[in-house]
Design a protein around this motif. Structure first.
Motif, PDB file in Angstrom:
ATOM      1  N   LEU A   1       1.342   0.571  11.018  1.00  0.00           N
ATOM      2  CA  LEU A   1       2.308  -0.078  10.130  1.00  0.00           C
ATOM      3  C   LEU A   1       1.787  -0.146   8.700  1.00  0.00           C
ATOM      4  CD1 LEU A   1       3.596  -2.975  12.434  1.00  0.00           C
ATOM      5  CD2 LEU A   1       4.700  -0.786  11.918  1.00  0.00           C
ATOM      6  N   ILE A   2       0.483  -0.335   8.534  1.00  0.00           N
ATOM      7  CA  ILE A   2      -0.090  -0.321   7.187  1.00  0.00           C
ATOM      8  C   ILE A   2       0.074   1.067   6.558  1.00  0.00           C
ATOM      9  CG2 ILE A   2      -2.273  -0.424   5.910  1.00  0.00           C
ATOM     10  CD1 ILE A   2      -3.105  -2.712   7.797  1.00  0.00           C
ATOM     11  N   ALA A   3      -0.149   2.103   7.372  1.00  0.00           N
ATOM     12  CA  ALA A   3       0.067   3.466   6.868  1.00  0.00           C
ATOM     13  C   ALA A   3       1.529   3.685   6.493  1.00  0.00           C
ATOM     14  CB  ALA A   3      -0.362   4.481   7.924  1.00  0.00           C
ATOM     15  N   LEU A   4       2.443   3.132   7.285  1.00  0.00           N
ATOM     16  CA  LEU A   4       3.872   3.227   6.967  1.00  0.00           C
ATOM     17  C   LEU A   4       4.166   2.554   5.636  1.00  0.00           C
ATOM     18  CD1 LEU A   4       6.903   3.662   7.538  1.00  0.00           C
ATOM     19  CD2 LEU A   4       6.839   1.570   8.926  1.00  0.00           C
TER      20      LEU A   4
ATOM     21  N   VAL B   1      -0.152  -0.862 -15.141  1.00  0.00           N
ATOM     22  CA  VAL B   1       0.892  -0.787 -14.103  1.00  0.00           C
ATOM     23  C   VAL B   1       0.277  -0.355 -12.772  1.00  0.00           C
ATOM     24  CG1 VAL B   1       2.985   0.406 -13.369  1.00  0.00           C
ATOM     25  CG2 VAL B   1       2.742  -0.333 -15.753  1.00  0.00           C
ATOM     26  N   ILE B   2      -0.580   0.648 -12.807  1.00  0.00           N
ATOM     27  CA  ILE B   2      -1.221   1.139 -11.586  1.00  0.00           C
ATOM     28  C   ILE B   2      -2.113   0.054 -10.973  1.00  0.00           C
ATOM     29  CG2 ILE B   2      -2.900   2.802 -10.685  1.00  0.00           C
ATOM     30  CD1 ILE B   2      -1.765   4.811 -12.696  1.00  0.00           C
ATOM     31  N   LEU B   3      -2.830  -0.703 -11.827  1.00  0.00           N
ATOM     32  CA  LEU B   3      -3.665  -1.793 -11.319  1.00  0.00           C
ATOM     33  C   LEU B   3      -2.825  -2.850 -10.616  1.00  0.00           C
ATOM     34  CD1 LEU B   3      -6.304  -2.399 -14.170  1.00  0.00           C
ATOM     35  CD2 LEU B   3      -6.667  -1.374 -11.909  1.00  0.00           C
ATOM     36  N   TRP B   4      -1.686  -3.187 -11.204  1.00  0.00           N
ATOM     37  CA  TRP B   4      -0.818  -4.181 -10.575  1.00  0.00           C
ATOM     38  C   TRP B   4      -0.223  -3.651  -9.275  1.00  0.00           C
ATOM     39  CZ3 TRP B   4      -0.907  -9.064 -10.886  1.00  0.00           C
ATOM     40  CH2 TRP B   4      -1.240  -9.708 -12.084  1.00  0.00           C
TER      41      TRP B   4
ATOM     42  N   VAL C   1      -2.177  -7.155  -1.426  1.00  0.00           N
ATOM     43  CA  VAL C   1      -1.625  -8.418  -0.927  1.00  0.00           C
ATOM     44  C   VAL C   1      -0.756  -8.176   0.311  1.00  0.00           C
ATOM     45  CG1 VAL C   1      -0.033 -10.311  -1.455  1.00  0.00           C
ATOM     46  CG2 VAL C   1      -1.737  -9.599  -3.141  1.00  0.00           C
ATOM     47  N   LEU C   2       0.089  -7.151   0.259  1.00  0.00           N
ATOM     48  CA  LEU C   2       0.955  -6.844   1.395  1.00  0.00           C
ATOM     49  C   LEU C   2       0.133  -6.452   2.627  1.00  0.00           C
ATOM     50  CD1 LEU C   2       3.793  -4.793  -0.375  1.00  0.00           C
ATOM     51  CD2 LEU C   2       3.917  -7.146   0.469  1.00  0.00           C
ATOM     52  N   VAL C   3      -0.933  -5.678   2.414  1.00  0.00           N
ATOM     53  CA  VAL C   3      -1.795  -5.278   3.527  1.00  0.00           C
ATOM     54  C   VAL C   3      -2.533  -6.484   4.098  1.00  0.00           C
ATOM     55  CG1 VAL C   3      -3.852  -3.957   4.157  1.00  0.00           C
ATOM     56  CG2 VAL C   3      -2.050  -2.882   2.790  1.00  0.00           C
TER      57      VAL C   3
ATOM     58  N   LEU D   1      -1.417  -9.484   4.189  1.00  0.00           N
ATOM     59  CA  LEU D   1      -0.424 -10.220   4.996  1.00  0.00           C
ATOM     60  C   LEU D   1      -0.282  -9.583   6.380  1.00  0.00           C
ATOM     61  CD1 LEU D   1       2.379 -10.941   2.353  1.00  0.00           C
ATOM     62  CD2 LEU D   1       0.847 -12.598   3.429  1.00  0.00           C
ATOM     63  N   LEU D   2      -0.272  -8.262   6.437  1.00  0.00           N
ATOM     64  CA  LEU D   2      -0.198  -7.584   7.727  1.00  0.00           C
ATOM     65  C   LEU D   2      -1.467  -7.829   8.551  1.00  0.00           C
ATOM     66  CD1 LEU D   2       1.440  -4.169   6.741  1.00  0.00           C
ATOM     67  CD2 LEU D   2       2.498  -6.062   7.977  1.00  0.00           C
ATOM     68  N   SER D   3      -2.612  -7.878   7.890  1.00  0.00           N
ATOM     69  CA  SER D   3      -3.866  -8.155   8.585  1.00  0.00           C
ATOM     70  C   SER D   3      -3.860  -9.576   9.149  1.00  0.00           C
ATOM     71  CB  SER D   3      -5.055  -7.970   7.636  1.00  0.00           C
ATOM     72  OG  SER D   3      -5.116  -6.644   7.164  1.00  0.00           O
ATOM     73  N   TRP D   4      -3.309 -10.509   8.386  1.00  0.00           N
ATOM     74  CA  TRP D   4      -3.181 -11.891   8.875  1.00  0.00           C
ATOM     75  C   TRP D   4      -2.270 -11.937  10.102  1.00  0.00           C
ATOM     76  CZ3 TRP D   4       1.458 -14.624   9.055  1.00  0.00           C
ATOM     77  CH2 TRP D   4       1.343 -15.959   9.472  1.00  0.00           C
ATOM     78  N   LEU D   5      -1.174 -11.187  10.055  1.00  0.00           N
ATOM     79  CA  LEU D   5      -0.273 -11.127  11.199  1.00  0.00           C
ATOM     80  C   LEU D   5      -0.987 -10.543  12.415  1.00  0.00           C
ATOM     81  CD1 LEU D   5       2.545 -11.371  12.463  1.00  0.00           C
ATOM     82  CD2 LEU D   5       3.084  -9.124  11.512  1.00  0.00           C
ATOM     83  N   GLN D   6      -1.805  -9.539  12.192  1.00  0.00           N
ATOM     84  CA  GLN D   6      -2.565  -8.931  13.288  1.00  0.00           C
ATOM     85  C   GLN D   6      -3.484  -9.957  13.947  1.00  0.00           C
ATOM     86  OE1 GLN D   6      -4.958  -5.468  12.262  1.00  0.00           O
ATOM     87  NE2 GLN D   6      -6.543  -6.129  13.678  1.00  0.00           N
ATOM     88  N   ARG D   7      -4.229 -10.705  13.147  1.00  0.00           N
ATOM     89  CA  ARG D   7      -5.141 -11.711  13.707  1.00  0.00           C
ATOM     90  C   ARG D   7      -4.382 -12.790  14.456  1.00  0.00           C
ATOM     91  NH1 ARG D   7      -7.482 -10.953   8.606  1.00  0.00           N
ATOM     92  NH2 ARG D   7      -6.490 -12.871   7.839  1.00  0.00           N
ATOM     93  N   THR D   8      -3.225 -13.175  13.923  1.00  0.00           N
ATOM     94  CA  THR D   8      -2.418 -14.201  14.584  1.00  0.00           C
ATOM     95  C   THR D   8      -1.942 -13.734  15.948  1.00  0.00           C
ATOM     96  OG1 THR D   8      -1.656 -15.039  12.436  1.00  0.00           O
ATOM     97  CG2 THR D   8      -0.359 -15.639  14.372  1.00  0.00           C
ATOM     98  N   LEU D   9      -1.432 -12.505  16.014  1.00  0.00           N
ATOM     99  CA  LEU D   9      -0.954 -11.971  17.287  1.00  0.00           C
ATOM    100  C   LEU D   9      -2.099 -11.800  18.278  1.00  0.00           C
ATOM    101  CD1 LEU D   9       1.621  -9.280  16.057  1.00  0.00           C
ATOM    102  CD2 LEU D   9       2.093 -11.539  17.025  1.00  0.00           C
TER     103      LEU D   9
END
Length: 218
Positions: free
Chosen positions: A153-156, A188-191, A198-200, A202-210
């Motif tokens: 999903l991170i790759a997606l 712009v590229i840095l942001w 940040v989005l990744v 959040l996905l990592s946090w979801l992974q640990r929670t599950l």
């Protein structure tokens, strides 16, 4: 911060576009990938052959070529008129169908972690192949593949930027749009990097929670 605060309208639009591509493409990939993953271990030879052909063909094709097929080859074939909605739908299909191959292989690896004895015991009780997969094998397989599935999903999420080259609004377009407004492209590229990190996270946090929740469930 002026790059962000001075262009909130554009950043918001592009972020929403990325999230739509991610969630819609992810749902399609999970559903299709689960079906194909089950086909890959099916006792029916034709189902296994179809699943193997789909995975082998799509996974070994560059994502950009998949987008070209959906953006330029498929619309004339189906007589589609390219509007913003049509282009977005085709991009979602391209991402979902491509990512489904990785989901299928991840699911297949999870299925292989379930002992054969459990499936045989379920079949001995009179359950069909579909019931064995849905009630016995798949629930355990999904628990065992949370980390690799999250990597898919991170790759997606990162692959959504490819859609920018096919006129689909997402964060991959930020540099071009903001350069036209006179913003510093390096900033712009840095942001963009910060937003994706940040989005990744959040996905990592979801992974640990599950993982924690399903570890307790076991």
């Amino acid at each position: 911060m002026g790059v962000i605060t001075g262009n909130l309208d554009l950043w918001g639009e592009l972020l929403v576009g990325t999230l739509i591509l991610f969630f819609a493409g992810g749902i399609l990939a999970l559903v299709l990938g689960t079906i194909v993953g089950a086909m890959r271990v099916s006792p029916v030879p034709i189902a296994r052959a179809v699943g193997a052909f789909y995975v082998g063909t799509i996974r070994n094709t560059p994502l950009t070529l998949v987008f070209f097929a959906f953006s330029f080859a498929l619309p004339p074939l189906l007589g589609l008129r390219l509007t913003d909605a049509t282009t977005l739908t085709l991009a979602i299909c391209a991402l979902g169908i491509y990512t489904a191959t990785y989901v299928a292989e991840t699911i297949r690896s999870g299925i292989n972690t379930v002992s054969v004895g459990q499936a045989e015991a379920a079949r001995a009780l009179g359950l069909t192949f579909g019931q064995v997969m849905g009630l016995v094998v798949m629930p355990q397989a999904f628990r065992s593949v949370v980390p690799p599935m999250m990597s898919v999903l991170i790759a997606l999420l990162k692959n959504t930027t490819v859609a920018a080259g096919f006129s689909v609004a997402n964060l991959g377009m930020a540099r071009n749009y903001l350069s036209e407004r006179g913003e510093n492209q390096f900033l712009v590229i840095l942001w963009l990097m910060v937003i994706f990190v940040v989005l990744v996270l959040l996905l990592s946090w979801l992974q640990r929670t599950l993982e924690n929740r399903w570890r307790i469930a076991r």
